[in-house]
Scaffold this motif. Structure first.
Motif, PDB file in Angstrom:
ATOM      1  N   LEU A  34       0.834  -1.203   0.000  1.00  0.00           N
ATOM      2  CA  LEU A  34       0.000   0.000   0.000  1.00  0.00           C
ATOM      3  C   LEU A  34       0.870   1.255   0.000  1.00  0.00           C
ATOM      4  O   LEU A  34       0.581   2.233  -0.700  1.00  0.00           O
ATOM      5  N   GLY A  35       1.944   1.231   0.798  1.00  0.00           N
ATOM      6  CA  GLY A  35       2.849   2.381   0.840  1.00  0.00           C
ATOM      7  C   GLY A  35       3.522   2.623  -0.495  1.00  0.00           C
ATOM      8  O   GLY A  35       3.714   3.781  -0.910  1.00  0.00           O
ATOM      9  N   LEU A  36       3.905   1.549  -1.173  1.00  0.00           N
ATOM     10  CA  LEU A  36       4.520   1.685  -2.492  1.00  0.00           C
ATOM     11  C   LEU A  36       3.554   2.315  -3.494  1.00  0.00           C
ATOM     12  O   LEU A  36       3.941   3.188  -4.280  1.00  0.00           O
ATOM     13  N   LEU A  37       2.304   1.877  -3.458  1.00  0.00           N
ATOM     14  CA  LEU A  37       1.316   2.448  -4.367  1.00  0.00           C
ATOM     15  C   LEU A  37       1.098   3.926  -4.092  1.00  0.00           C
ATOM     16  O   LEU A  37       0.957   4.729  -5.025  1.00  0.00           O
ATOM     17  N   ALA A  68      -2.096  -0.969  -9.767  1.00  0.00           N
ATOM     18  CA  ALA A  68      -2.401  -1.180  -8.351  1.00  0.00           C
ATOM     19  C   ALA A  68      -3.061  -2.533  -8.139  1.00  0.00           C
ATOM     20  O   ALA A  68      -2.731  -3.265  -7.194  1.00  0.00           O
ATOM     21  N   THR A  69      -3.994  -2.884  -9.022  1.00  0.00           N
ATOM     22  CA  THR A  69      -4.630  -4.203  -8.939  1.00  0.00           C
ATOM     23  C   THR A  69      -3.598  -5.309  -9.098  1.00  0.00           C
ATOM     24  O   THR A  69      -3.584  -6.288  -8.342  1.00  0.00           O
ATOM     25  N   GLY A  70      -2.721  -5.157 -10.083  1.00  0.00           N
ATOM     26  CA  GLY A  70      -1.686  -6.161 -10.313  1.00  0.00           C
ATOM     27  C   GLY A  70      -0.738  -6.311  -9.144  1.00  0.00           C
ATOM     28  O   GLY A  70      -0.360  -7.432  -8.776  1.00  0.00           O
ATOM     29  N   PHE A 125      -1.825  -6.491 -16.055  1.00  0.00           N
ATOM     30  CA  PHE A 125      -1.963  -5.247 -15.290  1.00  0.00           C
ATOM     31  C   PHE A 125      -0.690  -4.411 -15.400  1.00  0.00           C
ATOM     32  O   PHE A 125       0.000  -4.156 -14.405  1.00  0.00           O
ATOM     33  N   PRO A 126      -0.366  -3.975 -16.606  1.00  0.00           N
ATOM     34  CA  PRO A 126       0.877  -3.212 -16.783  1.00  0.00           C
ATOM     35  C   PRO A 126       0.740  -1.777 -16.286  1.00  0.00           C
ATOM     36  O   PRO A 126      -0.374  -1.241 -16.195  1.00  0.00           O
ATOM     37  N   ALA A 127       1.866  -1.196 -15.958  1.00  0.00           N
ATOM     38  CA  ALA A 127       1.877   0.238 -15.669  1.00  0.00           C
ATOM     39  C   ALA A 127       1.758   0.986 -16.992  1.00  0.00           C
ATOM     40  O   ALA A 127       2.200   0.497 -18.035  1.00  0.00           O
ATOM     41  N   TYR A 169      -8.724  -2.521  -3.886  1.00  0.00           N
ATOM     42  CA  TYR A 169      -8.031  -2.296  -5.154  1.00  0.00           C
ATOM     43  C   TYR A 169      -8.200  -3.467  -6.120  1.00  0.00           C
ATOM     44  O   TYR A 169      -7.732  -3.399  -7.256  1.00  0.00           O
ATOM     45  N   VAL A 170      -8.829  -4.551  -5.654  1.00  0.00           N
ATOM     46  CA  VAL A 170      -8.920  -5.771  -6.467  1.00  0.00           C
ATOM     47  C   VAL A 170     -10.383  -6.137  -6.700  1.00  0.00           C
ATOM     48  O   VAL A 170     -11.010  -6.748  -5.831  1.00  0.00           O
TER      49      VAL A 170
END
Length: 520
Positions: free
Chosen positions: A173-176, A198-200, A266-268, A486-487
């Motif tokens: 979560l912190g990374l997102l 985020a989903t990925g 789920f690519p960026a 997020y999923v």
């Protein structure tokens, strides 16, 4: 500054509208078809089932369909199943709801409290920025994706996948949040609830925790359950490192499959964020020195981790049958380790509050807000339904019909493949622990009756149970990341189906067949 292209924003809105329409139709279909299908099962004569098992089969039909279609929230469905079992006389009240006091529930609870303390006191940001700022990760979102998965996988080989997911969840979560802030600084606003990456990343966190669990016998419950069945039913003892050899191969290939599929699905929307490394380093330095609350949060965190890891160390040093290990596991099971790590946070000082008074690391109000009660109900409901299937003989009926369908004398390949698929499907519909308890004895019994060694099919069942990636109820890590919001469940089902069946076809069954050659 160059004006932003409005088209991606319009496309995102249209996609969200389509998804909303699909969700409404899915819920409506589930609300109507669930009871109808359950009633049809109820009215269909099945003479080989006891009345209780027949009624449970109808209730399971309703529960499974509602878990998938969500006409009501999934935790509500998890309470509907046991309640209907009491109403229609499948089991008594005490039996139906006993699973909601399962020790695993308290493992969840302790993990949630520790995770909340990490978030409240900023530990998640420190760890998140620390991971992102490593040189090999750099500013590549694909490498960030890989780094989180790798950390989850390696930890869950020695710590339970539930505990690992509870620890890594706030870090993800912190990374997102860090990624969102980076993009905002570049002039791009994203909504993490609808952001594919985020989903990925959430799915990678869950799946890698389950994948890492196959490495060691203590990594996940299905492993130790099947080893126990082998010992009890066939008097076959599989050594710790003997399992690790098989588990290591399976873990690496599963991880590669999951990484490739999830990064493709789920690519960026950008490969790199220029200046991300410098951005993260500035944010990391802005956190300043470690506060008293942060230091004491780490005390609780490390205490839980040490207690979780100790059984693995004792097993390697003293052996899996050591009296010391048995005594330790008796006094410090995983749930107690989690609760001790969480409870100590209420006693350790966390500095001064706004009024200048001493405060603990985490308050009760903050802890309650951090507990995902819906997730606890979800997991409890899954355990309850799985336990009732076993006690009422429904799982035995299902297993007998499978063996009969195979012709009574199946080949070893057919036997392994069928029970691997059954283990996979059962672990999707209920907890992988309950699924293993139901399928395991049937698989070993069928193998012995057919004159085969039970080791290959037992390993196949254990590995297959760890591939429960389709539903939140399938495994605790799935439930934890689903609780993030997020999923979407449709995304979990779609990615889970692909990884499940690629994994079982190209990893699980080949490993089991290789073991056939070893035991001949």
């Amino acid at each position: 500054m160059k004006a932003k292209d409005p088209l991606p924003h319009v496309a995102a809105i249209e996609e969200q509208q389509r998804n909303s329409t699909f969700d409404r139709r899915r819920r409506l279909i589930g609300a109507i078809c669930g009871p109808i299908c359950a009633l049809l099962v109820w009215l269909t004569p099945i003479s080989s089932l006891s009345p209780e098992a027949h009624r449970l089969l109808a209730i399971m039909t309703l529960v499974c369909l509602w878990w998938i279609t969500e006409p009501v929230p999934i935790p509500v469905t998890s309470l509907v199943g046991p309640s209907l079992c009491v109403i229609f006389g499948v089991v008594k009240m005490k039996e139906a709801f006993a699973a909601f006091a399962n020790p695993t529930i308290f493992l969840f609870m302790g993990g949630f409290i520790i995770a909340k303390a990490m978030m409240v006191n900023g530990i998640d940001k420190r760890i998140s920025y620390g991971i992102v700022s490593m040189r090999w990760v750099g500013d590549s979102l694909r490498r960030i994706f890989f780094a989180i998965g790798l950390a989850c996988m390696l930890c869950s080989g020695w710590i339970s996948n539930t505990a690992t997911a509870a620890m890594m969840f706030p870090i993800a979560l912190g990374l997102l949040e860090a990624i969102r802030e980076m993009m905002a600084e570049k002039g791009k606003t994203i909504n993490l609830k609808t952001y594919k990456y985020a989903t990925g990343l959430m799915l990678m966190t869950a799946y890698a925790c389950s994948i890492g669990g196959v490495l060691t016998p203590i990594g996940t419950p299905p492993n130790i359950i099947m080893l126990g069945f082998l010992d009890e039913m066939s008097h076959i003892n599989v050594g710790f490192f003997q399992w690790m050899i098989w588990g290591f191969v399976a873990m690496i290939i599963y991880f590669v499959i999951a990484y490739l599929i999830l990064s493709k699905m789920f690519p960026a929307d950008v490969k790199r964020i220029e200046g991300a490394h410098e951005f993260v380093e500035r944010r990391r330095q802005a956190l300043g020195k470690w506060t008293l609350a942060q230091k004491n949060t780490m005390v609780g965190f490390i205490l839980a981790v040490v207690l979780w890891v100790t059984p693995g160390i004792l097993s390697m040093v003293l052996g899996s049958s050591s009296p010391v290990l048995k005594t330790y596991n008796h006094h410090f099971p995983e749930a107690i380790a989690a609760m001790l790590g969480a409870l100590v946070l209420f006693f350790l000082p966390g500095g001064k509050n706004e009024e200048g008074k001493s405060r603990p690391v985490i308050s009760w109000k903050q802890a309650v807000e951090g507990i995902e009660w819906g997730t606890l109900l979800l997991f409890g409901g899954g355990l309850a339904m799985g336990g009732m299937m076993y006690s009422c003989g429904l799982s035995q009926w299902i297993g007998d019909n499978i063996v009969s369908w195979m012709g009574g004398q199946p080949s070893q390949l057919t036997l392994i493949a069928v029970f691997c698929v059954v283990s996979l499907l059962m672990s999707e519909l209920t907890s992988h622990t309950a699924a293993t308890n139901m399928v395991g004895p049937l698989a070993i019994g069928a193998a012995v009756a057919a004159g085969f060694s039970p080791v290959p099919v037992a390993v196949g069942v254990a590995l297959s149970a760890s591939l429960g990636f389709m539903l939140p109820v399938s495994t605790p890590p799935n439930a934890i990341v689903y609780a993030s919001g997020y999923v979407p469940i449709t995304k979990m089902i779609k990615s889970g189906v692909i990884i499940d069946f690629i994994g079982i076809a190209f990893v699980t069954i080949p490993i089991a067949l290789y073991l056939v050659s070893l035991v001949l």
